[in-house]
Design an enzyme around this catalytic site. Structure first.
Site, mmCIF file in Angstrom:
data_model
loop_
_atom_site.group_PDB
_atom_site.id
_atom_site.type_symbol
_atom_site.label_atom_id
_atom_site.label_comp_id
_atom_site.label_asym_id
_atom_site.label_seq_id
_atom_site.Cartn_x
_atom_site.Cartn_y
_atom_site.Cartn_z
ATOM 1 N N GLY A 204 -84.100 15.026 -11.736
ATOM 2 C CA GLY A 204 -83.999 15.562 -10.382
ATOM 3 C C GLY A 204 -82.597 15.449 -9.832
ATOM 4 O O GLY A 204 -81.636 15.246 -10.575
ATOM 5 N N ASN A 205 -82.469 15.589 -8.526
ATOM 6 C CA ASN A 205 -81.171 15.487 -7.874
ATOM 7 C C ASN A 205 -81.355 14.880 -6.486
ATOM 8 O O ASN A 205 -82.468 14.567 -6.072
ATOM 9 C CB ASN A 205 -80.487 16.857 -7.799
ATOM 10 C CG ASN A 205 -81.338 17.896 -7.091
ATOM 11 O OD1 ASN A 205 -81.591 17.807 -5.887
ATOM 12 N ND2 ASN A 205 -81.814 18.889 -7.838
ATOM 13 N N ARG A 206 -80.246 14.735 -5.755
ATOM 14 C CA ARG A 206 -80.257 14.001 -4.499
ATOM 15 C C ARG A 206 -80.537 14.859 -3.266
ATOM 16 O O ARG A 206 -80.469 14.370 -2.142
ATOM 17 C CB ARG A 206 -78.908 13.290 -4.300
ATOM 18 C CG ARG A 206 -78.580 12.262 -5.361
ATOM 19 C CD ARG A 206 -77.222 11.626 -5.096
ATOM 20 N NE ARG A 206 -76.847 10.680 -6.131
ATOM 21 C CZ ARG A 206 -77.197 9.404 -6.139
ATOM 22 N NH1 ARG A 206 -77.934 8.915 -5.147
ATOM 23 N NH2 ARG A 206 -76.806 8.609 -7.107
#
Length: 425
Positions: A204-206
């Site tokens: 995933g990412n932030r």
């Protein structure tokens, strides 16, 4: 001090309007509550008077020397009706004036916001839809209701949106109302996609979704019909937006392309994973003494580039149909090939999160993707992701650029919609 009229009609959601009233008064607004007579069956006059600090009445015959049926609407900077029942929407659309609230709506020359709440069957009835369309044509903002639990065991569209989200729409309207997106359908993606490794782990990412939600919120306040495709976002639904929840990049692609078929503009603010695991384990991968197997990755679909390609193909079909003896492109073949409004979406906006060579990388991405505008911002620790503010440069397909200084994400959203509205016009 800003003068706000809070109209309250008779629905079970009236209790939520007490929270909306509190948000207005705590923000320094002078609020006059104007309920319908039956609304007081749910929450009484003493409650409204105590919370607002102003007298409350439902009748045009009280304090007649002050001409309340005219003066309240004339002096208002904003009128918001929450909840707005099917009955009040009908009476407002037909210009009736049989109580203080409808008189106020007729005399108001300020922005008017309706937040409907009713059972799904009532909201979807052709009479209600026609009344909503009439009010929107006259310049009122009618917020789409939320989807969720209604009275009793019923569930569906018709729920009053979260009071804090209604307040945000009203706050944007009071900050400077623009109707340049009225009648437009816009699609916004938000959040960050997740690509499953096993049932508990993912790539995933932030991204928090804050910027995408700000774009959706400001578009609603500017009169647009908004579809928000949200990937793994833990935020309350923006009032008035249709929210489609997704998890992976491929799910987001399907939702965006479906919504884009009838959209005037698409703004891809979501952080989409470039890669996904080739194989997903059906069970949790256990830690052992052996080295773990490597995770092999495959490319995810490039949604922004695909949108650009779909529109390019539509333009070619439109031009070909127009060339068959229909130079203007208004013939039936052209309309069938590309829709009466031309190839959709008409405006495509991308986002580029960069850590270095920000403008050079952004310009290269803009050319590759075939979008009209690209919002380029630098990301990193305490930059962009998860923060309430943002700064960016908007690059245009014609080679221009617009710099947006650091400020609230709603301000950046308004600049983006300014540029989109110019192109739609």
């Amino acid at each position: 001090m800003t003068s706000v009229v809070l109209g309250v009609s008779a629905g079970i959601a009236v209790y939520k309007s007490c929270e909306l009233l509190r948000l207005f008064t705590e923000s320094g607004h002078d609020v006059r509550v104007v309920p319908t007579r039956d609304a007081l069956r749910f929450v009484g006059e003493p409650t409204w008077a105590a919370l607002s600090g102003n007298p409350v009445t439902t009748e045009v015959w009280e304090s007649v020397h002050e001409v309340p049926h005219v003066r309240i609407g004339q002096s208002a900077d904003l009128v918001v009706v929450a909840p707005a029942t099917a009955d009040v929407l009908a009476r407002a659309a037909h210009g009736m004036a049989n109580d203080l609230l409808t008189n106020t709506l007729l005399t108001a020359r300020c922005p008017v916001v309706f937040a409907p709440a009713m059972h799904t069957e009532m909201w979807e009835h052709p009479a209600t839809r026609a009344n909503v369309a009439t009010l929107r044509e006259r310049g009122a903002i009618v917020i789409e209701p939320a989807v969720g639990r209604l009275t009793g065991a019923d569930t569906g569209p018709g729920r009053l949106p979260d009071p804090a989200e209604i307040f945000e729409v009203c706050r944007r309207v009071l900050a400077g109302r623009r109707e340049d997106l009225a009648g437009r359908h816009v699609v916004v993606s938000a959040g960050g996609t997740r690509e499953a490794i096993d049932p508990v782990r993912f790539i995933g990412n932030r991204s928090s979704g804050l910027q995408g939600y700000a774009l959706a919120r400001t578009a609603v306040a500017r009169g647009a019909e908004v579809t928000l495709v949200a990937a793994n976002v833990a935020l309350p639904d923006p009032a008035g937006a249709k929210v489609v929840r997704v998890e992976s990049a491929r799910q987001l692609r399907d939702a965006v392309l479906t919504a884009a078929e009838h959209a005037d503009a698409v703004v891809m603010a979501a952080a989409v994973a470039d890669f996904r695991p080739v194989r997903q384990s059906d069970t949790k991968i256990k830690k052992s003494s052996a080295e773990p197997d490597p995770i092999h990755l495959a490319k995810n679909p490039d949604i922004l580039a695909e949108l650009g390609e779909i529109r390019r193909s539509g333009r070619e079909a439109y031009a070909a149909a127009a060339g068959d003896g229909r130079e203007t492109g208004d013939g039936p073949d052209a309309r069938e090939a590309a829709g009466a409004g031309g190839p959709r979406p008409r405006v495509i906006v991308g986002f580029a999160a960069e850590t270095d060579d920000v403008l050079a990388n952004g310009r290269a991405k803009l050319e590759r993707k075939g979008c009209d505008l690209l919002v380029v911002n630098q990301v990193g620790e305490n930059l962009a992701f998860g923060t309430p503010d943002n700064a960016a440069v908007v690059l245009t397909a014609e080679g221009g650029s617009v710099e947006i200084p650091r400020g609230p994400k709603e301000d950046l959203a308004d600049v983006v919609w300014d540029l989109v509205a110019q192109r739609l016009a």
